[in-house]
Motif scaffolding. Structure first.
Motif, short mmCIF file in Angstrom:
data_model
loop_
_atom_site.label_atom_id
_atom_site.label_comp_id
_atom_site.label_asym_id
_atom_site.label_seq_id
_atom_site.Cartn_x
_atom_site.Cartn_y
_atom_site.Cartn_z
N LEU A 1 -64.63 -78.65 13.36
CA LEU A 1 -63.00 -79.09 13.61
C LEU A 1 -62.42 -78.41 13.27
CD1 LEU A 1 -61.70 -81.87 14.61
CD2 LEU A 1 -61.87 -81.97 12.40
N ALA A 2 -62.00 -77.31 12.22
CA ALA A 2 -61.23 -76.42 11.94
C ALA A 2 -61.34 -75.34 12.78
CB ALA A 2 -62.18 -75.91 10.57
N TYR A 3 -62.41 -75.04 13.54
CA TYR A 3 -62.56 -73.91 14.04
C TYR A 3 -61.50 -74.55 15.58
CZ TYR A 3 -64.31 -69.43 16.49
OH TYR A 3 -64.57 -68.50 17.02
N GLU B 1 -62.82 -77.72 18.54
CA GLU B 1 -64.08 -77.45 18.80
C GLU B 1 -64.10 -76.95 20.27
OE1 GLU B 1 -65.07 -82.56 18.75
OE2 GLU B 1 -63.39 -81.99 19.94
N TYR C 1 -72.09 -78.23 9.83
CA TYR C 1 -71.33 -79.16 9.64
C TYR C 1 -70.10 -79.56 10.55
CZ TYR C 1 -74.17 -80.47 5.62
OH TYR C 1 -75.53 -80.57 4.41
N TYR C 2 -69.75 -80.57 10.88
CA TYR C 2 -68.84 -80.61 11.76
C TYR C 2 -67.35 -80.04 11.03
CZ TYR C 2 -65.00 -82.96 14.65
OH TYR C 2 -64.89 -83.46 16.03
N ASN C 3 -66.49 -80.37 9.81
CA ASN C 3 -65.54 -79.79 9.70
C ASN C 3 -65.43 -78.70 9.95
OD1 ASN C 3 -63.16 -79.78 8.71
ND2 ASN C 3 -64.11 -79.40 6.39
N PRO C 4 -66.29 -77.25 10.11
CA PRO C 4 -65.92 -76.12 9.85
C PRO C 4 -65.81 -75.97 11.77
CG PRO C 4 -67.76 -75.70 9.10
CD PRO C 4 -67.36 -77.66 9.52
N THR D 1 -68.00 -69.33 9.71
CA THR D 1 -68.38 -68.87 11.24
C THR D 1 -68.40 -68.09 12.09
OG1 THR D 1 -67.12 -71.29 10.40
CG2 THR D 1 -67.52 -70.79 12.97
N ASP E 1 -73.78 -84.77 10.67
CA ASP E 1 -72.99 -85.60 10.39
C ASP E 1 -71.31 -85.85 11.34
OD1 ASP E 1 -71.33 -82.69 10.32
OD2 ASP E 1 -70.00 -83.34 8.62
N LEU E 2 -72.11 -85.70 12.19
CA LEU E 2 -71.43 -85.69 13.23
C LEU E 2 -72.03 -87.13 14.19
CD1 LEU E 2 -68.70 -86.03 15.47
CD2 LEU E 2 -69.77 -84.61 16.49
#
Length: 171
Positions: free
Chosen positions: A31-33, A35, A26-29, A2, A54-55
């Motif tokens: 979210l991990a970072y 928002e 994708y959303y997961n990276p 990222t 994917d969101l």
């Protein structure tokens, strides 16, 4: 990573690229970072908005808010199989433009455009006054020209990835 993606955006801006740059991932990276932090850092790097395949819009309120707070667009996707109600939801939640997926299935180069693309664009235009950009499977200048004749924008993500992977894009 990222961070590397954000650095590439920053570098493009420093090199004089002025066109809007939408980050797609994708959303997961995100979210991990975080928002809020992701949108803040993306905007600081020079990104104009996000596309998160994917969101679904029903779950995108927090990311939409973070985008809005940072002056970024949030574009959702519609597939050729999208229903009337799905088109309305995406119309109401997207900012910037609506991303129309030209085919069902996976992304990547195609020999031909779908014969249904004209009908799909017309169906969405009947429900939305937003700009429509078509992507997925557009791999030749001829295909891009065909899409440009019916849509407001053409997305050639695979071509850009190939350019970055197979050339020294920093040169």
């Amino acid at each position: 990573t990222t961070t590397a993606c954000l650095e590439q955006v920053r570098e493009l801006r420093q090199r004089g690229v002025t066109v809007p740059l939408m980050l797609m991932g994708y959303y997961n990276p995100i979210l991990a970072y975080g928002e809020t932090a992701f949108c803040r850092d993306s905007r600081a790097a020079g990104a104009s908005g996000l596309i998160v395949p994917d969101l679904p819009p029903e779950e995108g309120t927090a990311l939409e808010r973070a985008c809005q707070q940072n002056g970024m667009a949030m574009s959702y996707l519609l597939a050729p199989t999208s229903t009337h109600s799905r088109i309305r939801i995406v119309h109401m939640r997207s900012t910037g433009f609506i991303y129309l997926v030209s085919v069902t299935g996976v992304t990547g180069a195609r020999d031909e455009l779908s014969l249904d693309i004209v009908d799909f664009v017309q169906r969405v235009r009947a429900e939305s006054n937003q700009s429509l950009a078509v992507g997925f499977g557009i791999s030749t200048p001829q295909q891009a020209s065909q899409v440009a004749a019916i849509a407001d924008g053409v997305i050639v993500g695979s071509a850009l990835v190939q350019l970055m992977v197979y050339t020294d894009w920093k040169a």
